[in-house]
Design a protein around this motif. Structure first.
Motif, PDB file in Angstrom:
ATOM      1  N   LEU A 117       0.840  -1.190   0.000  1.00  0.00           N
ATOM      2  CA  LEU A 117       0.000   0.000   0.000  1.00  0.00           C
ATOM      3  C   LEU A 117       0.878   1.244   0.000  1.00  0.00           C
ATOM      4  N   VAL A 118       0.509   2.208  -0.836  1.00  0.00           N
ATOM      5  CA  VAL A 118       1.224   3.480  -0.922  1.00  0.00           C
ATOM      6  C   VAL A 118       0.185   4.604  -0.854  1.00  0.00           C
ATOM      7  N   ARG A 119       0.628   5.802  -0.549  1.00  0.00           N
ATOM      8  CA  ARG A 119      -0.273   6.954  -0.506  1.00  0.00           C
ATOM      9  C   ARG A 119      -0.758   7.271  -1.922  1.00  0.00           C
ATOM     10  N   GLY A 125      -0.545  13.101   3.211  1.00  0.00           N
ATOM     11  CA  GLY A 125      -0.025  12.101   4.136  1.00  0.00           C
ATOM     12  C   GLY A 125      -0.037  12.637   5.548  1.00  0.00           C
ATOM     13  N   PRO A 126       0.257  11.788   6.509  1.00  0.00           N
ATOM     14  CA  PRO A 126       0.281  12.234   7.902  1.00  0.00           C
ATOM     15  C   PRO A 126       1.488  13.125   8.181  1.00  0.00           C
ATOM     16  N   ASP A 127       1.358  13.970   9.183  1.00  0.00           N
ATOM     17  CA  ASP A 127       2.452  14.821   9.620  1.00  0.00           C
ATOM     18  C   ASP A 127       3.230  14.037  10.682  1.00  0.00           C
ATOM     19  N   LEU A 128       4.332  13.441  10.281  1.00  0.00           N
ATOM     20  CA  LEU A 128       5.112  12.575  11.179  1.00  0.00           C
ATOM     21  C   LEU A 128       6.307  13.352  11.710  1.00  0.00           C
ATOM     22  N   ARG A 129       6.215  13.759  12.987  1.00  0.00           N
ATOM     23  CA  ARG A 129       7.308  14.528  13.594  1.00  0.00           C
ATOM     24  C   ARG A 129       7.892  13.852  14.818  1.00  0.00           C
ATOM     25  N   TRP A 137      -1.556   1.810  11.187  1.00  0.00           N
ATOM     26  CA  TRP A 137      -2.346   2.045   9.976  1.00  0.00           C
ATOM     27  C   TRP A 137      -2.382   3.506   9.540  1.00  0.00           C
ATOM     28  N   CYS A 138      -1.598   4.390  10.176  1.00  0.00           N
ATOM     29  CA  CYS A 138      -1.672   5.807   9.809  1.00  0.00           C
ATOM     30  C   CYS A 138      -0.725   6.170   8.678  1.00  0.00           C
ATOM     31  N   CYS A 139       0.278   5.327   8.403  1.00  0.00           N
ATOM     32  CA  CYS A 139       1.295   5.731   7.443  1.00  0.00           C
ATOM     33  C   CYS A 139       1.927   4.517   6.760  1.00  0.00           C
ATOM     34  N   THR A 140       2.576   4.813   5.644  1.00  0.00           N
ATOM     35  CA  THR A 140       3.229   3.775   4.859  1.00  0.00           C
ATOM     36  C   THR A 140       4.725   3.737   5.169  1.00  0.00           C
ATOM     37  N   ILE A 141       5.353   2.694   4.695  1.00  0.00           N
ATOM     38  CA  ILE A 141       6.791   2.529   4.937  1.00  0.00           C
ATOM     39  C   ILE A 141       7.580   3.682   4.317  1.00  0.00           C
ATOM     40  N   TRP A 186       2.115  -5.358   4.261  1.00  0.00           N
ATOM     41  CA  TRP A 186       1.632  -4.807   2.991  1.00  0.00           C
ATOM     42  C   TRP A 186       1.946  -3.308   2.907  1.00  0.00           C
ATOM     43  N   GLY A 187       3.067  -2.869   3.517  1.00  0.00           N
ATOM     44  CA  GLY A 187       3.494  -1.477   3.427  1.00  0.00           C
ATOM     45  C   GLY A 187       2.850  -0.529   4.413  1.00  0.00           C
ATOM     46  N   LEU A 188       1.911  -1.019   5.248  1.00  0.00           N
ATOM     47  CA  LEU A 188       1.192  -0.175   6.195  1.00  0.00           C
ATOM     48  C   LEU A 188       1.718  -0.425   7.616  1.00  0.00           C
TER      49      LEU A 188
END
Length: 194
Positions: A117-119, A125-129, A137-141, A186-188
């Protein structure tokens, strides 16, 4: 579900196959997803059995053809260069994740190199800080690798699983920089191991 090959197998059934593997790490999220899709665990297990039987059958079609058969024509086909090789990334929409696409990367000759799975293009996409932003399940690899670079990809514990090692943000320059391992199916993102 009926015998392998006899029942229609489409985007919903492939989504159930993905959920079956994710249930190992996130059974609660999978149960919520099954309710949202209006199916039960028996249908999920049945879809997985059919998919595995088709993949292992004598004279089975190549993986990319199985995906095309289940999902129809891809929503998008993107040319991609990996090293010296020309590849293609085929992307499909699945019912459960509107902001994601199921991507199958094929090499020369149509051999499947990766499935995950990709965006979706244009989807925010999520703001990952920080570490607290990394929820299952909030973001991909890809998103985690970019947000917490440099990250080191690692082999997962089973097919369709990957791990990513990275240093916790805000610890640069400290003597003990905590390393974390994010696990993906699956990338998630599924979970973090300190």
């Amino acid at each position: 579900m009926s015998r392998p090959g006899s029942a229609p197998f489409g985007p919903l059934e492939l989504t159930l196959v993905l959920l079956r593997r994710m249930a190992d790490h996130q059974p609660g999220l999978v149960e919520d997803a099954l309710r949202e899709l209006g199916v039960g665990k028996a249908e999920m297990r049945g879809a997985n059995r059919v998919w595995q039987a088709r993949a292992r059958a004598r004279g089975a079609r190549p993986a990319v053809q199985r995906y095309r058969s289940a999902l129809g024509p891809p929503e998008e086909v993107v040319a991609r260069r990996i090293g010296d090789l020309n590849c293609e990334a085929l992307r499909w929409r699945l019912p459960l994740w509107p902001d994601l696409r199921f991507e199958v990367v094929t090499g020369p000759g149509g051999q499947v190199w990766n499935e995950w799975l990709v965006r979706a293009p244009g989807a925010p996409g999520p703001d990952l800080r920080s570490m607290t932003d990394l929820r299952p399940w909030c973001c991909t690899i890809d998103e985690v690798a970019r947000a917490f670079a440099p990250a080191t990809p690692m082999e997962g514990t089973a097919p369709t699983r990957w791990q990513l090692a990275f240093t916790a943000p805000g610890t640069e320059g400290s003597e003990e920089r905590p390393r974390h391992i994010a696990e993906f199916t699956w990338g998630l993102l599924q979970r973090l191991d300190p």
